[in-house]
Design a protein around this motif. Sequence first.
Motif, mmCIF file in Angstrom:
data_model
loop_
_atom_site.group_PDB
_atom_site.id
_atom_site.type_symbol
_atom_site.label_atom_id
_atom_site.label_comp_id
_atom_site.label_asym_id
_atom_site.label_seq_id
_atom_site.Cartn_x
_atom_site.Cartn_y
_atom_site.Cartn_z
ATOM 1 N N ASP A 98 4.501 107.472 109.541
ATOM 2 C CA ASP A 98 4.281 106.681 110.754
ATOM 3 C C ASP A 98 2.795 106.574 111.076
ATOM 4 O O ASP A 98 2.294 105.512 111.438
ATOM 5 N N ARG A 101 1.105 104.347 108.666
ATOM 6 C CA ARG A 101 1.767 103.040 108.618
ATOM 7 C C ARG A 101 2.086 102.635 107.173
ATOM 8 O O ARG A 101 2.069 101.465 106.819
ATOM 9 N N ALA A 150 12.857 105.339 106.587
ATOM 10 C CA ALA A 150 12.087 104.460 107.468
ATOM 11 C C ALA A 150 11.848 103.106 106.795
ATOM 12 O O ALA A 150 11.955 102.056 107.442
ATOM 13 N N HIS A 356 7.406 101.905 115.499
ATOM 14 C CA HIS A 356 6.258 102.750 115.153
ATOM 15 C C HIS A 356 6.626 104.228 115.042
ATOM 16 O O HIS A 356 5.833 105.025 114.536
#
Length: 420
Positions: A98, A101, A150, A356
Amino acid sequence: MIPARRALSRARRPGLLAVPARPILPMMPRAVLQLPATVWMLGCISFLNDTAGELVYPLLPIYFAVVLQVEPRIFGFIEGSALAVNSLLQLVSGRAADRSRSAKGWVVAGYGIAAVSRPMLAFAQSWPVAMGFRLADRMGKGLRSSPRDALLALSAAPGQRGLAFGFHRAMDNVGAVAGPLMAAWLLEQKADLRQVLLWTAVPGLLTVALTLCLKDVEREARPAVPFDWRIGTFSLAFRRYLLVLGVFTLGFPSSLFLLLRARELGVPDAELPLLWAGVSLVAALCSTGFSAWSDRVGRKTMIVAGWWVYSAILLLLGFDGWSKAWLWPLFAMYGLFFAATEGAQKALVADMVPRHGVGTAFGWFNLVTGLLLLPASLIFGGLTQAFGSAWAFGFSAACAVAATVLLIVAVPRPERHPDP
């Protein structure tokens, strides 16, 4: 079929997506083909990786006990340590993905470490060396799992999340069938255990090659923040969901206990791998459809249904007097439980958190469901030894029932999060 008025009412609620009033199953092949390329790539990666993993996993107890002469308590220490490393790293890697990114680097590294460490087990001459390679294998899983989940969540549209996670689990379960069958064929060809371990390099290298072809999902730039994985930054609904998962996992011991129970009830040793392959086969065939159904009827509905099935299976296995013939459909139901819940549980995580924070959220999900597997197995084993199988299976069923009720009454329906 949902009436038009009811479908329109569902579409107007926040966090819910409008769904067509057509049966979902006839549309399934087309829906799967329309999944994003990244979802397909991750499915193929999981198939190859699980083929390699399940090629070696059923043979690990024999390898450590017979080849390396490891005592059961040492083997338990090795597997417990591997489980702890895996669970803790899943939170760290999810948060790191996270913050950067980017998920691809963690996925490549995780699968790469596992691809190297599995065949290296063949060269171990002592248990500490073998433990190092086993820890490396589980370290690879810990590094890749949360970033991969994710990436799956970010690649699929909200209305496709259940289908995407279900398809991924189906491919994983196909690998779980292929691996043991490949191991059985190699042993039939007179390969020894070290040679079987070396064969894991083939699907492992193919796995790494595919990970290098992955593409990251772009995320909007955010201001730099300290490295923070506190659970309090997430919604109350998500924290309640993790608590409910914790209660359920305390009643979810290692599947080896179910196989041992099948052995007690008369299934021959030679048929146990086939019994477990049957579980994986049923899960592989049904995971995509059941998880896609969660896009239509809701995640909680599918999870609750699966947990009720799991509770019934445990209660039935606690009774003596079952004939061997009845255990095959009972274990097929166990595969249906996996198909109904695995994809929906992960899709619900993605529904509950903003984009996010999805990596960190999956880190917490994997940490809770991973770390509690060890005490769950210890409790189950202790109850079996002290009071018998009926008490152990009864306790696990009670945990599943309690978790099901808590999920229904304490975890609200998630609202869709806007992108930051």
